[in-house]
Design a protein around this motif. Structure first.
Motif, mmCIF file in Angstrom:
data_model
loop_
_atom_site.group_PDB
_atom_site.id
_atom_site.type_symbol
_atom_site.label_atom_id
_atom_site.label_comp_id
_atom_site.label_asym_id
_atom_site.label_seq_id
_atom_site.Cartn_x
_atom_site.Cartn_y
_atom_site.Cartn_z
ATOM 1 N N LEU A 66 0.845 -1.261 -0.127
ATOM 2 C CA LEU A 66 -0.026 -0.043 0.060
ATOM 3 C C LEU A 66 1.009 1.433 0.096
ATOM 4 N N LEU A 67 1.867 1.248 0.653
ATOM 5 C CA LEU A 67 2.899 2.240 0.736
ATOM 6 C C LEU A 67 3.398 2.612 -0.503
ATOM 7 N N ALA A 68 3.785 1.478 -1.173
ATOM 8 C CA ALA A 68 4.341 1.713 -2.478
ATOM 9 C C ALA A 68 3.293 2.293 -3.616
ATOM 10 N N GLY A 69 2.246 1.843 -3.520
ATOM 11 C CA GLY A 69 1.145 2.397 -4.361
ATOM 12 C C GLY A 69 0.790 4.105 -4.014
ATOM 13 N N LEU A 70 0.995 4.425 -2.856
ATOM 14 C CA LEU A 70 0.978 5.906 -2.483
ATOM 15 C C LEU A 70 2.168 6.600 -2.767
ATOM 16 N N ILE A 71 3.336 5.956 -2.783
ATOM 17 C CA ILE A 71 4.397 6.574 -3.460
ATOM 18 C C ILE A 71 4.540 6.842 -4.923
ATOM 19 N N VAL A 72 4.179 5.728 -5.704
ATOM 20 C CA VAL A 72 3.834 5.937 -7.200
ATOM 21 C C VAL A 72 2.657 7.044 -7.423
ATOM 22 N N LEU B 202 -6.342 7.450 -4.037
ATOM 23 C CA LEU B 202 -5.085 7.746 -2.916
ATOM 24 C C LEU B 202 -5.415 7.806 -1.728
ATOM 25 N N ARG B 203 -6.461 8.469 -1.465
ATOM 26 C CA ARG B 203 -6.983 8.752 -0.001
ATOM 27 C C ARG B 203 -7.273 7.456 0.448
ATOM 28 N N VAL B 204 -7.881 6.677 -0.566
ATOM 29 C CA VAL B 204 -8.567 5.290 -0.014
ATOM 30 C C VAL B 204 -7.591 4.311 0.423
ATOM 31 N N LEU B 205 -6.395 4.360 -0.477
ATOM 32 C CA LEU B 205 -5.120 3.534 -0.146
ATOM 33 C C LEU B 205 -4.571 3.985 1.352
ATOM 34 N N GLY B 206 -4.405 5.355 1.623
ATOM 35 C CA GLY B 206 -3.869 5.883 2.743
ATOM 36 C C GLY B 206 -4.809 5.146 4.081
ATOM 37 N N LEU B 207 -5.979 5.376 3.921
ATOM 38 C CA LEU B 207 -7.052 4.704 5.069
ATOM 39 C C LEU B 207 -6.739 3.491 5.218
ATOM 40 N N VAL B 208 -6.583 2.678 4.240
ATOM 41 C CA VAL B 208 -6.437 1.253 4.391
ATOM 42 C C VAL B 208 -5.163 1.000 4.997
ATOM 43 N N LEU B 209 -4.065 1.578 4.584
ATOM 44 C CA LEU B 209 -2.763 1.433 5.171
ATOM 45 C C LEU B 209 -2.689 1.618 6.625
ATOM 46 N N MET B 210 -3.556 2.711 7.036
ATOM 47 C CA MET B 210 -3.552 3.168 8.471
ATOM 48 C C MET B 210 -4.366 2.197 9.223
ATOM 49 N N CYS B 211 -5.401 1.605 8.714
ATOM 50 C CA CYS B 211 -6.319 0.460 9.194
ATOM 51 C C CYS B 211 -5.402 -0.461 9.461
ATOM 52 N N ALA B 212 -4.528 -0.901 8.556
ATOM 53 C CA ALA B 212 -3.660 -2.136 8.662
ATOM 54 C C ALA B 212 -2.607 -2.145 9.717
ATOM 55 N N ILE B 213 -2.008 -0.927 9.832
ATOM 56 C CA ILE B 213 -1.093 -0.691 10.812
ATOM 57 C C ILE B 213 -1.785 -0.496 12.245
ATOM 58 N N SER B 214 -2.905 -0.134 12.290
ATOM 59 C CA SER B 214 -3.740 -0.005 13.399
ATOM 60 C C SER B 214 -4.352 -1.329 13.969
ATOM 61 N N LEU B 215 -4.470 -2.320 13.010
ATOM 62 C CA LEU B 215 -5.134 -3.716 13.345
ATOM 63 C C LEU B 215 -3.738 -4.590 13.739
ATOM 64 N N ALA B 216 -2.785 -4.259 13.050
ATOM 65 C CA ALA B 216 -1.621 -5.179 13.559
ATOM 66 C C ALA B 216 -1.045 -4.781 15.075
ATOM 67 N N ASN B 217 -0.932 -3.403 15.225
ATOM 68 C CA ASN B 217 -0.473 -3.169 16.552
ATOM 69 C C ASN B 217 -1.601 -3.172 17.703
ATOM 70 N N GLY B 218 -2.778 -2.782 17.182
ATOM 71 C CA GLY B 218 -3.954 -3.164 18.377
ATOM 72 C C GLY B 218 -3.977 -4.708 18.704
ATOM 73 N N TRP B 219 -3.851 -5.601 17.891
ATOM 74 C CA TRP B 219 -3.860 -7.061 18.049
ATOM 75 C C TRP B 219 -2.660 -7.369 18.887
ATOM 76 N N ALA B 220 -1.466 -6.889 18.660
ATOM 77 C CA ALA B 220 -0.102 -7.114 19.380
ATOM 78 C C ALA B 220 -0.441 -6.661 20.906
ATOM 79 N N ALA B 221 -0.805 -5.330 20.884
ATOM 80 C CA ALA B 221 -1.001 -4.967 22.260
ATOM 81 C C ALA B 221 -2.094 -5.577 23.237
ATOM 82 N N VAL B 222 -3.185 -5.983 22.406
ATOM 83 C CA VAL B 222 -4.128 -6.996 23.230
ATOM 84 C C VAL B 222 -3.377 -8.334 23.821
ATOM 85 N N ARG B 223 -2.634 -8.898 22.788
ATOM 86 C CA ARG B 223 -2.267 -10.129 23.135
ATOM 87 C C ARG B 223 -1.119 -10.013 24.345
#
Length: 244
Positions: free
Chosen positions: A75-81, A94-115
């Motif tokens: 997703l980051l590569a798509g934004l850079i292109v 581009l905004r949709v890509l940015g929002l999906v990217l932030m959701c993915a980072i949030s999900l990954a870190n939120g899951w790790a924090a809960v675990r």
């Protein structure tokens, strides 16, 4: 007669130029249509978040552990292109890509924090103080990055909307907005300003020099302070208990 009309037209043109110059001086840069901010800062911080996710113990990540970091890099590569040098409003996707990217980072870190929190409460995590502090610190730092991205993406409609100057009412009130004489005339908030806001909110558990104005901004800052407080208290308490 023609000379008088020409003189009047020239006078009117001068008045219009003076009014335009006066408007540029009165209206601050953060409320005008301006050039998009450079992309390097937000790109570097997102890459740091991906590295921190990969450095966490794999048992804390969604399996397979490499899936979300790989998606984030794509997703980051798509934004850079789409916008290689600056964050500018070119296409809607581009905004949709940015929002999906932030959701993915949030999900990954939120899951790790809960675990991690569940493991600390059940006694299955935190057998060694050193690795525990490193793991908790990585999750905490990624949490700072996550909320900085959300603040940056939603304040006055996001970076692409701020470039166009569509939203006149700010969600976050920076010092330079209250006292424009303390900053250059072309000052406007960029990603590093929101990163500083996120860091201070995670350490002080309250606003410092940047005040939230909208309700969503207040709720988001309250959520960040709560997550940061729980993570810090549980990790530090467990580490101190192990050391004793």
């Amino acid at each position: 007669m023609n000379d008088r009309m020409s003189e009047a037209e020239n006078r009117l043109a001068r008045i219009e130029r003076l009014l335009a110059d006066g408007e540029r001086e009165v209206v601050p840069a953060w409320r005008r249509a301006t050039q998009g901010e450079p992309r390097w800062a937000v790109t570097a911080v997102i890459l740091l978040a991906v590295v921190l996710q990969l450095a966490l113990p794999h048992r804390l990540a969604l399996q397979p552990y490499w899936a979300l970091p790989a998606l984030e890099l794509v997703l980051l590569a798509g934004l850079i292109v789409g916008n290689p040098r600056r964050v500018e409003p070119r296409t809607r996707w581009l905004r949709v890509l940015g929002l999906v990217l932030m959701c993915a980072i949030s999900l990954a870190n939120g899951w790790a924090a809960v675990r991690l929190v569940v493991g600390l409460v059940n006694g299955t995590e935190g057998e060694d103080a050193g690795p525990l502090l490193l793991t908790g610190g990585g999750i905490w730092l990624t949490n700072v990055i996550v909320f900085a991205l959300w603040y940056w993406e939603w304040d006055r409609g996001g970076p692409m909307a701020r470039v166009q100057g569509h939203h006149q009412y700010a969600d976050f009130l920076f010092v330079q907005m209250q006292s424009p004489e303390t900053a250059p005339q072309d000052w406007e908030p960029t990603f590093l300003d929101y990163l500083y806001l996120s860091f201070t909110n995670s350490t002080a558990f309250s606003p410092t020099d940047v005040m939230p104005l909208s309700r969503w901004a207040k709720m988001l800052m309250m959520l960040q302070s709560s997550v940061s407080l729980v993570t810090v208290v549980l990790v530090v308490a467990r580490a101190v208990n192990i050391l004793h």
